[in-house]
Design a protein around this motif. Structure first.
Motif, PDB file in Angstrom:
ATOM      1  N   ARG A 176       0.840  -1.196   0.000  1.00  0.00           N
ATOM      2  CA  ARG A 176       0.000   0.000   0.000  1.00  0.00           C
ATOM      3  C   ARG A 176       0.875   1.246   0.000  1.00  0.00           C
ATOM      4  NH1 ARG A 176      -5.210  -0.913   4.004  1.00  0.00           N
ATOM      5  NH2 ARG A 176      -5.981  -2.838   3.064  1.00  0.00           N
ATOM      6  N   GLU A 177       0.417   2.238  -0.723  1.00  0.00           N
ATOM      7  CA  GLU A 177       1.107   3.529  -0.735  1.00  0.00           C
ATOM      8  C   GLU A 177       0.068   4.625  -0.567  1.00  0.00           C
ATOM      9  OE1 GLU A 177       4.218   6.274  -0.864  1.00  0.00           O
ATOM     10  OE2 GLU A 177       4.165   4.103  -0.541  1.00  0.00           O
ATOM     11  N   GLU A 178       0.296   5.496   0.431  1.00  0.00           N
ATOM     12  CA  GLU A 178      -0.650   6.560   0.737  1.00  0.00           C
ATOM     13  C   GLU A 178      -0.156   7.867   0.140  1.00  0.00           C
ATOM     14  OE1 GLU A 178      -3.405   7.066   4.573  1.00  0.00           O
ATOM     15  OE2 GLU A 178      -1.344   7.716   4.928  1.00  0.00           O
ATOM     16  N   ILE A 179      -1.052   8.595  -0.530  1.00  0.00           N
ATOM     17  CA  ILE A 179      -0.694   9.870  -1.143  1.00  0.00           C
ATOM     18  C   ILE A 179      -1.738  10.915  -0.759  1.00  0.00           C
ATOM     19  CG2 ILE A 179       0.472   8.759  -3.089  1.00  0.00           C
ATOM     20  CD1 ILE A 179      -1.988   9.446  -4.796  1.00  0.00           C
ATOM     21  N   THR A 180      -1.395  12.185  -0.970  1.00  0.00           N
ATOM     22  CA  THR A 180      -2.332  13.265  -0.697  1.00  0.00           C
ATOM     23  C   THR A 180      -3.225  13.495  -1.915  1.00  0.00           C
ATOM     24  OG1 THR A 180      -0.838  14.969  -1.542  1.00  0.00           O
ATOM     25  CG2 THR A 180      -0.620  14.359   0.786  1.00  0.00           C
TER      26      THR A 180
END
Length: 373
Positions: A133-137
């Motif tokens: 998982r990769e969280e971005i704005t």
């Protein structure tokens, strides 16, 4: 009766992914070529996986306690075979006398091979796929961004180059399958005796084993290591969307193909904007006097700064005011320099702010204004 669920250490309600993960872990732990490996245990794990990973075999096993179709047969009075009622009375034989009915799919495949049909190819399983998982704005989802991911998985052994053999040594023919990558097992069925072909548990279908297993990877051709992968996240990506990076998953054993890496993108909730597809919704306080005088107001933009907006005459302030082409880019069609029509809209939710209780002068002006309206 073997308890295949217990062998793999999973519950009876386990999903296909749970079963696959459990098998991978145990197969790696008990592989005969590894230190502390157990060939008998490895075969048992492989047998359990072959049944539980196949929907039809698993259903048969759950119902009758065995994956063999013959489990449904009864005596002369009647029988159940693959869901069809068969009356064996008067046929002159009892199917139960033939013992293990075998896997008919494998049996017929073996027959067709002998008749010149397509032979089985030697196989060696590739590495597992991975998901991170990769969280971005929301701003990163708007503009697009390049991320460097770091994760731990199986990578090709640097010492042996992923081959599994000590540098300077080679491979030799597998003694178990005589280099065929397959072994034959005799099966007795009510049709007669048949040979069933299975992948060799020693060489996993490759037909060869290292003369001297690599000391670093114990002959597996891979070791656990930290890896990095750069991924480009395109503008307009949505929350939960998957990005596939081919060949960046778990390395296969002894130089076989690696699995793929799947990146599940999570877009953080924004303090100001709410996303609805390609549209954005923003709340804006609006003094009543500004609405009455038709003043131009400014609303925030996802691209930075503000946008001047005029409230149309007779506009119902309970509705959302649509500002065209000020929303999110449409995924896959928005690059640098793409036309504004490739974007969604900005929807402004006005929160009307009533003025303080007016004084006598202001009240008189409002009364005069009311007469003109």
């Amino acid at each position: 009766m073997k308890d295949y669920y217990r062998i793999l250490g999973v519950a009876k309600t386990a999903s296909e992914d749970d079963i696959k993960k459990a098998y991978r872990k145990l197969a790696h732990q008990y592989h005969p070529d590894k230190a502390g490996g157990d060939e008998t245990k490895f075969k048992e794990i492989n047998e359990a996986y072959q049944v539980l990973s196949d929907g039809a075999k698993r259903a048969q096993y759950d119902r009758f306690g065995t994956a063999e179709p013959g489990a449904g047969f009864g005596g002369f009075g009647g029988a159940q075979w693959n869901g069809a009622n068969v009356n064996w009375g008067g046929m002159g034989f009892d199917p139960s006398q033939f013992g293990d009915m075998g896997d008919f799919g494998d049996i017929f495949e073996t027959i067709f091979e002998g008749m010149g049909g397509r032979p089985r190819k030697k196989t060696y399983e590739k590495g597992s796929d991975l998901e991170v998982r990769e969280e971005i704005t929301l701003e990163e989802a708007f503009r697009g961004v390049v991320k460097t991911l770091r994760f731990r998985t199986f990578a090709a052994c640097a010492k042996c180059g992923g081959k599994g053999a000590e540098p300077g040594s080679g491979f030799e023919k597998c003694a178990i399958c005589d280099g065929q990558g397959q072994v034959r097992e005799q099966r007795r069925t009510f049709f007669g005796a048949f040979s069933q072909v299975q992948v060799c548990a020693k060489c996993h279908g490759s037909g060869e084993v290292p003369q001297r297993p690599c000391a670093a990877c114990k002959g597996a051709g891979r070791i656990e290591a930290d890896r990095e992968a750069k991924i480009e996240i395109l503008p307009g990506i949505e929350d939960g969307q998957l990005i596939k990076v081919q060949g960046m998953g778990e390395a296969g054993e002894r130089g076989t193909a690696a699995g793929d890496l799947y990146v599940r993108v999570r877009v953080k909730p924004h303090a100001m904007f709410v996303r609805r597809g390609v549209d954005l919704i923003v709340a804006r306080e609006l003094p009543l006097i500004d609405a009455m005088l038709g003043r131009t107001i400014s609303v925030p933009s996802i691209s930075g700064g503000t946008i001047p907006v005029e409230i149309p005459a007779h506009f119902n302030l309970k509705d959302l005011l649509r500002v065209p082409h000020e929303g999110m880019p449409r995924f896959g069609s928005s690059r640098i320099g793409a036309p504004a029509s490739h974007r969604g809209d900005l929807l402004v939710n006005f929160i009307v702010k009533a003025p303080k209780r007016p004084g006598a002068k202001a009240k008189k002006l409002l009364e005069e204004l009311e007469k003109e309206l």
